[in-house]
Scaffold this motif. Structure first.
Motif, PDB file in Angstrom:
ATOM      1  N   ILE A   4      14.766   7.251  22.940  1.00 51.85           N
ATOM      2  CA  ILE A   4      14.580   8.592  23.498  1.00 51.85           C
ATOM      3  C   ILE A   4      14.368   8.520  25.004  1.00 51.85           C
ATOM      4  O   ILE A   4      14.901   9.345  25.760  1.00 51.85           O
ATOM      5  N   ILE A   5      13.638   7.522  25.469  1.00 51.53           N
ATOM      6  CA  ILE A   5      13.450   7.351  26.918  1.00 51.53           C
ATOM      7  C   ILE A   5      14.788   7.062  27.584  1.00 51.53           C
ATOM      8  O   ILE A   5      15.102   7.626  28.636  1.00 51.53           O
ATOM      9  N   LEU A   6      15.596   6.205  26.984  1.00 53.26           N
ATOM     10  CA  LEU A   6      16.914   5.910  27.538  1.00 53.26           C
ATOM     11  C   LEU A   6      17.812   7.140  27.508  1.00 53.26           C
ATOM     12  O   LEU A   6      18.557   7.401  28.455  1.00 53.26           O
ATOM     13  N   LEU A   7      17.747   7.897  26.444  1.00 51.61           N
ATOM     14  CA  LEU A   7      18.538   9.121  26.336  1.00 51.61           C
ATOM     15  C   LEU A   7      18.152  10.118  27.425  1.00 51.61           C
ATOM     16  O   LEU A   7      19.006  10.782  28.008  1.00 51.61           O
ATOM     17  N   ASP A   8      16.872  10.174  27.732  1.00 53.28           N
ATOM     18  CA  ASP A   8      16.392  11.073  28.780  1.00 53.28           C
ATOM     19  C   ASP A   8      16.851  10.660  30.172  1.00 53.28           C
ATOM     20  O   ASP A   8      16.809  11.459  31.100  1.00 53.28           O
ATOM     21  N   MET A   9      17.303   9.444  30.327  1.00 55.86           N
ATOM     22  CA  MET A   9      17.754   8.971  31.630  1.00 55.86           C
ATOM     23  C   MET A   9      19.212   9.320  31.914  1.00 55.86           C
ATOM     24  O   MET A   9      19.645   9.247  33.054  1.00 55.86           O
ATOM     25  N   TYR A  10      19.989   9.665  30.904  1.00 59.33           N
ATOM     26  CA  TYR A  10      21.378   9.992  31.179  1.00 59.33           C
ATOM     27  C   TYR A  10      21.801  11.362  30.671  1.00 59.33           C
ATOM     28  O   TYR A  10      22.748  11.953  31.198  1.00 59.33           O
ATOM     29  N   PHE A  11      21.120  11.915  29.733  1.00 64.55           N
ATOM     30  CA  PHE A  11      21.550  13.194  29.169  1.00 64.55           C
ATOM     31  C   PHE A  11      21.432  14.362  30.145  1.00 64.55           C
ATOM     32  O   PHE A  11      22.319  15.218  30.170  1.00 64.55           O
ATOM     33  N   PRO A  12      20.389  14.473  30.970  1.00 70.56           N
ATOM     34  CA  PRO A  12      20.318  15.604  31.909  1.00 70.56           C
ATOM     35  C   PRO A  12      21.469  15.644  32.916  1.00 70.56           C
ATOM     36  O   PRO A  12      21.848  16.707  33.383  1.00 70.56           O
ATOM     37  N   VAL A  13      22.036  14.500  33.242  1.00 68.94           N
ATOM     38  CA  VAL A  13      23.152  14.465  34.189  1.00 68.94           C
ATOM     39  C   VAL A  13      24.394  15.108  33.575  1.00 68.94           C
ATOM     40  O   VAL A  13      25.281  15.568  34.289  1.00 68.94           O
ATOM     41  N   PHE A  14      24.446  15.170  32.254  1.00 70.76           N
ATOM     42  CA  PHE A  14      25.564  15.850  31.597  1.00 70.76           C
ATOM     43  C   PHE A  14      25.668  17.298  32.065  1.00 70.76           C
ATOM     44  O   PHE A  14      26.757  17.822  32.264  1.00 70.76           O
ATOM     45  N   GLY A  15      24.532  17.965  32.233  1.00 71.59           N
ATOM     46  CA  GLY A  15      24.536  19.342  32.712  1.00 71.59           C
ATOM     47  C   GLY A  15      25.080  19.459  34.122  1.00 71.59           C
ATOM     48  O   GLY A  15      25.763  20.438  34.459  1.00 71.59           O
ATOM     49  N   VAL A  16      24.792  18.463  34.948  1.00 75.86           N
ATOM     50  CA  VAL A  16      25.328  18.445  36.306  1.00 75.86           C
ATOM     51  C   VAL A  16      26.845  18.363  36.257  1.00 75.86           C
ATOM     52  O   VAL A  16      27.550  19.100  36.952  1.00 75.86           O
ATOM     53  N   TYR A  17      27.357  17.478  35.428  1.00 75.58           N
ATOM     54  CA  TYR A  17      28.811  17.320  35.319  1.00 75.58           C
ATOM     55  C   TYR A  17      29.469  18.577  34.758  1.00 75.58           C
ATOM     56  O   TYR A  17      30.525  18.990  35.235  1.00 75.58           O
ATOM     57  N   GLN A  18      28.868  19.170  33.775  1.00 78.96           N
ATOM     58  CA  GLN A  18      29.448  20.378  33.192  1.00 78.96           C
ATOM     59  C   GLN A  18      29.413  21.531  34.185  1.00 78.96           C
ATOM     60  O   GLN A  18      30.348  22.325  34.258  1.00 78.96           O
ATOM     61  N   GLY A  19      28.345  21.617  34.971  1.00 82.10           N
ATOM     62  CA  GLY A  19      28.265  22.647  35.990  1.00 82.10           C
ATOM     63  C   GLY A  19      29.265  22.439  37.116  1.00 82.10           C
ATOM     64  O   GLY A  19      29.677  23.388  37.775  1.00 82.10           O
ATOM     65  N   ALA A  20      29.658  21.192  37.339  1.00 82.43           N
ATOM     66  CA  ALA A  20      30.637  20.869  38.381  1.00 82.43           C
ATOM     67  C   ALA A  20      32.057  20.840  37.827  1.00 82.43           C
ATOM     68  O   ALA A  20      32.958  20.324  38.470  1.00 82.43           O
ATOM     69  N   ARG A  21      32.242  21.357  36.630  1.00 84.76           N
ATOM     70  CA  ARG A  21      33.542  21.407  35.956  1.00 84.76           C
ATOM     71  C   ARG A  21      34.125  20.026  35.675  1.00 84.76           C
ATOM     72  O   ARG A  21      35.320  19.810  35.792  1.00 84.76           O
ATOM     73  N   HIS A  22      33.267  19.092  35.324  1.00 84.39           N
ATOM     74  CA  HIS A  22      33.682  17.754  34.922  1.00 84.39           C
ATOM     75  C   HIS A  22      33.202  17.487  33.494  1.00 84.39           C
ATOM     76  O   HIS A  22      32.543  16.488  33.225  1.00 84.39           O
ATOM     77  N   ALA A  23      33.526  18.381  32.595  1.00 88.01           N
ATOM     78  CA  ALA A  23      33.035  18.292  31.217  1.00 88.01           C
ATOM     79  C   ALA A  23      33.640  17.123  30.452  1.00 88.01           C
ATOM     80  O   ALA A  23      33.115  16.720  29.420  1.00 88.01           O
ATOM     81  N   LEU A  24      34.720  16.560  30.953  1.00 84.87           N
ATOM     82  CA  LEU A  24      35.337  15.426  30.275  1.00 84.87           C
ATOM     83  C   LEU A  24      34.470  14.170  30.365  1.00 84.87           C
ATOM     84  O   LEU A  24      34.491  13.329  29.467  1.00 84.87           O
ATOM     85  N   VAL A  25      33.682  14.067  31.425  1.00 88.64           N
ATOM     86  CA  VAL A  25      32.816  12.891  31.601  1.00 88.64           C
ATOM     87  C   VAL A  25      31.751  12.814  30.510  1.00 88.64           C
ATOM     88  O   VAL A  25      31.593  11.763  29.879  1.00 88.64           O
ATOM     89  N   PRO A  26      30.994  13.876  30.220  1.00 93.94           N
ATOM     90  CA  PRO A  26      30.032  13.791  29.122  1.00 93.94           C
ATOM     91  C   PRO A  26      30.701  13.546  27.773  1.00 93.94           C
ATOM     92  O   PRO A  26      30.158  12.822  26.936  1.00 93.94           O
ATOM     93  N   THR A  27      31.868  14.120  27.585  1.00 95.44           N
ATOM     94  CA  THR A  27      32.582  13.909  26.326  1.00 95.44           C
ATOM     95  C   THR A  27      32.978  12.446  26.175  1.00 95.44           C
ATOM     96  O   THR A  27      32.769  11.835  25.124  1.00 95.44           O
ATOM     97  N   PHE A  28      33.541  11.882  27.224  1.00 97.24           N
ATOM     98  CA  PHE A  28      33.933  10.472  27.208  1.00 97.24           C
ATOM     99  C   PHE A  28      32.724   9.564  27.022  1.00 97.24           C
ATOM    100  O   PHE A  28      32.761   8.611  26.247  1.00 97.24           O
ATOM    101  N   THR A  29      31.638   9.872  27.726  1.00 99.72           N
ATOM    102  CA  THR A  29      30.421   9.049  27.620  1.00 99.72           C
ATOM    103  C   THR A  29      29.839   9.107  26.211  1.00 99.72           C
ATOM    104  O   THR A  29      29.476   8.074  25.647  1.00 99.72           O
ATOM    105  N   ALA A  30      29.746  10.287  25.631  1.00 98.09           N
ATOM    106  CA  ALA A  30      29.193  10.422  24.277  1.00 98.09           C
ATOM    107  C   ALA A  30      30.061   9.694  23.257  1.00 98.09           C
ATOM    108  O   ALA A  30      29.537   9.046  22.347  1.00 98.09           O
TER     109      ALA A  30
END
Length: 91
Positions: free
Chosen positions: A11-37
């Motif tokens: 959970i600590i590790l998840l908290d280190m990368y999951f919030p950045v997903f919102g940054v990418y989605q807000g910047a119209r880079h939704a493919l990055v979180p999809t690829f990472t997941a």
């Protein structure tokens, strides 16, 4: 108790990368979180199938696949973040 400690680490590790997903989605880079997941999921599955034959891990690899996968997710997410390509698209 070992399972709870491993899950807490995940959970600590998840908290280190999951919030950045919102940054990418807000910047119209939704493919990055999809690829990472998808990559994290594949690494988790592969780690279970490859490391289950180590006698010291046996069934506990099911616990450890989370921190292993999320650590790779951190690497992928933050490398892309520091490269800054996502930020150029919002200017």
């Amino acid at each position: 108790m070992a399972h709870l400690r491993t899950t807490a680490l995940a959970i600590i590790l998840l908290d280190m990368y999951f919030p950045v997903f919102g940054v990418y989605q807000g910047a119209r880079h939704a493919l990055v979180p999809t690829f990472t997941a998808l990559t994290v999921l594949c690494i988790r599955v592969l780690s279970v199938y490859t490391l289950c034959y180590i006698p010291a891990l046996d069934y506990r690899i099911i616990w450890f696949n989370q921190p292993i996968g999320f650590a790779f997710g951190i690497v992928i997410t933050w490398i892309y973040y520091f490269r800054g390509k996502w930020a150029r698209s919002i200017e």
